[in-house]
Scaffold this active site. Structure first.
Site, PDB file in Angstrom:
ATOM      1  N   THR A 158       0.861  -1.267   0.010  1.00 42.27           N
ATOM      2  CA  THR A 158       0.153  -0.123  -0.055  1.00 42.27           C
ATOM      3  C   THR A 158       1.001   1.214  -0.055  1.00 42.27           C
ATOM      4  O   THR A 158       1.534   1.570  -0.996  1.00 42.27           O
ATOM      5  CB  THR A 158      -0.964  -0.082   1.271  1.00 42.27           C
ATOM      6  OG1 THR A 158      -0.297  -0.054   2.236  1.00 42.27           O
ATOM      7  CG2 THR A 158      -2.035  -1.186   0.956  1.00 42.27           C
ATOM      8  N   LYS A 184       3.912  -7.134   3.593  1.00 42.17           N
ATOM      9  CA  LYS A 184       3.489  -5.546   3.399  1.00 42.17           C
ATOM     10  C   LYS A 184       3.659  -4.870   4.716  1.00 42.17           C
ATOM     11  O   LYS A 184       3.302  -5.668   5.996  1.00 42.17           O
ATOM     12  CB  LYS A 184       2.178  -5.375   2.939  1.00 42.17           C
ATOM     13  CG  LYS A 184       1.114  -5.332   3.859  1.00 42.17           C
ATOM     14  CD  LYS A 184      -0.276  -4.700   3.161  1.00 42.17           C
ATOM     15  CE  LYS A 184      -0.049  -3.330   3.103  1.00 42.17           C
ATOM     16  NZ  LYS A 184      -0.095  -2.641   4.483  1.00 42.17           N
ATOM     17  N   THR A 195      -1.167  -1.587   8.647  1.00 41.72           N
ATOM     18  CA  THR A 195      -1.826  -2.944   8.378  1.00 41.72           C
ATOM     19  C   THR A 195      -0.545  -3.810   8.235  1.00 41.72           C
ATOM     20  O   THR A 195       0.138  -3.485   7.223  1.00 41.72           O
ATOM     21  CB  THR A 195      -2.857  -2.980   7.335  1.00 41.72           C
ATOM     22  OG1 THR A 195      -3.809  -2.280   7.876  1.00 41.72           O
ATOM     23  CG2 THR A 195      -3.282  -4.715   7.580  1.00 41.72           C
ATOM     24  N   GLU A 285       6.775   3.705   8.900  1.00 44.41           N
ATOM     25  CA  GLU A 285       6.433   5.096   8.554  1.00 44.41           C
ATOM     26  C   GLU A 285       7.271   6.224   8.729  1.00 44.41           C
ATOM     27  O   GLU A 285       7.647   6.321  10.001  1.00 44.41           O
ATOM     28  CB  GLU A 285       5.028   5.527   8.744  1.00 44.41           C
ATOM     29  CG  GLU A 285       3.898   4.461   8.061  1.00 44.41           C
ATOM     30  CD  GLU A 285       2.506   4.637   8.509  1.00 44.41           C
ATOM     31  OE1 GLU A 285       1.596   4.613   7.665  1.00 44.41           O
ATOM     32  OE2 GLU A 285       2.470   4.976   9.510  1.00 44.41           O
ATOM     33  N   ASN A 408       0.678  10.387   8.811  1.00 47.72           N
ATOM     34  CA  ASN A 408      -0.509  10.018   9.743  1.00 47.72           C
ATOM     35  C   ASN A 408      -1.325  11.258   9.978  1.00 47.72           C
ATOM     36  O   ASN A 408      -2.355  11.167  10.417  1.00 47.72           O
ATOM     37  CB  ASN A 408      -0.066   9.345  10.739  1.00 47.72           C
ATOM     38  CG  ASN A 408       0.353   7.914  10.425  1.00 47.72           C
ATOM     39  OD1 ASN A 408      -0.311   7.135   9.419  1.00 47.72           O
ATOM     40  ND2 ASN A 408       1.630   7.691  10.769  1.00 47.72           N
ATOM     41  N   SER A 413      -4.320  19.205   5.977  1.00 42.21           N
ATOM     42  CA  SER A 413      -3.481  20.314   5.567  1.00 42.21           C
ATOM     43  C   SER A 413      -3.280  20.811   4.478  1.00 42.21           C
ATOM     44  O   SER A 413      -3.620  20.098   3.411  1.00 42.21           O
ATOM     45  CB  SER A 413      -2.198  20.167   6.498  1.00 42.21           C
ATOM     46  OG  SER A 413      -1.532  19.092   5.859  1.00 42.21           O
TER      47      SER A 413
END
Lengths: 413, 413
Positions: A158, A184, A195, A285, A408, A413
């Site tokens: 993803t 993933k 996930t 991330e 996240n 914004s």
């Protein structure tokens, strides 16, 4: 969303050979987006066994509940993974969608619905229209291949910045067998949660209950020892499929976890799981540094795990690593808040080979310049010795950067 | 370090009157920095009682251990708070420093060393040279005043962006008494950890054991219900001093927690603690939004607290709030990972008055525009109903912004 590859990505992608008994393809079902493939479909040789571990979340997705039920029988005919919709928090409609998907896959691939494993990632709380799978799975059944695995790994990405693959060839008794794995990592599909999915495949003939024991043991030190942000997904799923086709080349079916023929396989499987788990941490991330946290001298291994996780999930430790700051004061803090036995005056803390604190105070030999240089590395080894017992553990995490917050939090914004 | 005042700061600073029996001053001891005051010294009327709660960290600072020991007797003569050095993780030298500081303060203020309470914030792992307090505390003894309290509140700030004060006047039986409180929040002194300190003072005559019961009960729903980042400091200290000087105005000493004269005082104390605790949350590092998380329908209050804390400490929930995104999927995730009884299909989730999820699925009446508008507010009320029982709890937190990462990770960039 990040479009640049993580600086911690492995330098090369391994080449995966076919696993006899496993075929796959990717198709576009139009679940959420048009004009992109969003389904990975895999078909398995009759007789394939399966083991799995799923999220510990008490609010799991519908596909997770489906897989948990099927794992009781341990037989697999197909696997369908979709992106764009996680089918989580969808109530009764979610259960109906898993059931319909399994029926459609069973028709397309010629197996029983109760042998169709499912995993979904994407938006949550939206009903998943499983009717969209009908044409897609029929198309899939006509174009199954056994290679290249890179396509399968890419299909489940993803916001991962690189595909995650690992492979091993190992002797089962005296017959060579293959283990391939894909994963993933902790990515986002706006506006949803991280996930983790991973699927591992082998042609070794191994009974389902033995496979489950192997997997349950293997995850303890690998996938369960990784944390990006302490947030457990509703969809985490790791499945291990064994087609058993190596029987055609003389391999005997393994029916006992203590079978000596399993020795090399056990080690190779754990190494492969560790490899995939490390790739997930390397693609956390916003990650710019991989952090390996080792705790020794705890009263038990369980206590060592809790302390290591307390350090690995501490925002203050993770931001310090991002700032290349060997801030052992924050490590003391994270040990102290873990709620596990610890004696401040026996603690030792090292970054790499440099001991910065010893017996509850700053190490008198600690060289600030050397440790500052060390903190510039991509991979940081942080070791904490509690000086209490023989309990030990290791967990992997990454640093906490502004990019994590951006990925996240920047939707509006 | 941030130099602008938090947008969540209270619009006005309350005016605090003197508390009879409490005098104070600020002085420069040169602990770490030159040319700035770094010590708040307070002296109490003989007979002052004291109660306290300290960090649950198993690796506490030397002053925390010192206070824990003294609280057993419940008598206070002086309080010395320094910044620049936390005297944490300093081993035997740390204990010697607390002991010497107490001796010096006892000489200066004419009380026993075992009645001198200590709190330190600042760098950790550095030995604290307590000899520096000698001249400073002698100077302090010569300039004690009972006002203005704003000076005392300012003296304990580190990277707080605003001073934190609260006051109440309340009847003890039929005699008016004063309660004043000050706090410092989750700020950083490079390169160290967040620290929370708060001190509360009253002229009410209340026995130490009653005071302790009042405080222990009061913190449960106030200071212990605040989390900025889930990282527990080694130095957290909250002390409540009662000088008893209201006896001169006819107040009777309270020796029993069930004394009806305490009724209004109990309520006022809890409100004052709640006020200070909310100010701490409003000044969380990088905070742009205050988040009030209410959990209802849990199997017990304890279970509700754990679920509320799981939500409040979730990086994904906190970054979503920063991004003004009503991401209830992440709230489901945080409920699911809390490890407490929860049934996905009974969950309801609201932002403000807008119910976004009901009975395990998206609320059909949910208006995306209305909830988007609501998320632009400075204060966000998030309510989760579990539908299982009567357990309820509320905790305060703030959002997780890039500024948090910058404050805690940018030392070396």
């Amino acid at each position: 969303m990040s479009t640049t590859v993580s600086p911690l990505a492995p330098k090369s992608v391994p080449e995966l050979k076919p696993v006899p008994g496993v075929t796959f393809t990717t198709v576009a079902a139009g679940i959420r987006y048009k004009g992109r493939t969003d389904v990975l479909a895999m078909a398995f040789e009759p007789g394939t066994t399966v083991a799995g571990v799923t999220t510990r979340s008490l609010c799991p997705s519908a596909p997770v509940e489906w897989c948990r039920e099927l794992l009781k029988k341990g037989k697999a005919g197909a696997l369908v993974v979709n992106s764009g919709n996680a089918n989580a928090f969808t109530g009764m409609k979610g259960r109906e969608a898993t059931s319909l998907t399994a029926d459609l896959a069973a028709q397309a691939f010629g197996c029983k619905p109760t042998e169709v494993f499912l995993a979904s990632t994407g938006v949550i709380g939206e009903p998943l229209d499983a009717n969209k799978f009908e044409a897609a799975l029929t198309e899939a059944a006509g174009q199954l291949v056994d290679w290249p695995w890179l396509d399968a790994a890419r299909a489940i990405m993803t916001t991962d910045t690189f595909p995650k693959l690992a492979t091993a060839t190992v002797l089962l008794g005296d017959v060579p067998v293959t283990i391939n794995g894909i994963a993933k990592g902790a990515g986002m599909i706006a506006p949803d949660m991280a996930t983790m999915l991973s699927f591992v495949f082998t042609d070794a003939p191994i009974a389902a209950d033995v496979l489950q024991k192997l997997l349950s043991k293997g995850v303890k030190t690998t996938f369960n020892a990784v944390t990006i942000d302490g947030d457990t997904s509703t969809s985490d799923t790791l499945l291990l499929f064994a087609t058993g086709t190596a029987k055609e080349r003389g391999a005997k079916t393994v029916k006992n976890i203590d079978d000596p023929a399993l020795k090399a396989f056990k080690r190779a499987l754990t190494e492969l799981l560790a490899d995939l788990a490390e790739q997930v941490a390397r693609d956390g991330e916003g990650a710019r540094k991989l952090v390996r946290i080792t705790v020794t001298g705890a009263v038990s291994n369980k206590s060592a795990r809790r302390i290591a996780m307390s350090i690995a999930n501490s925002p203050l430790v993770k931001t310090a690593v991002a700032g290349e700051d060997a801030n052992w004061g924050r490590v003391v803090m994270a040990v102290g808040k873990a709620g596990e036995p610890a004696d401040r005056d026996l603690l030792s803390i090292s970054f790499g080979d440099i001991r910065v604190a010893h017996e509850g105070a700053r190490d008198p030999d600690y060289d600030e310049t050397a440790v500052s240089d060390y903190m510039k590395n991509d991979v940081i080894d942080l070791t904490v010795d509690l000086g209490l017992g023989r309990g030990t553990d290791r967990v992997l995490t990454c640093d906490l950067t502004k990019e994590y917050v951006a990925i996240n939090g920047d939707y509006r914004s």
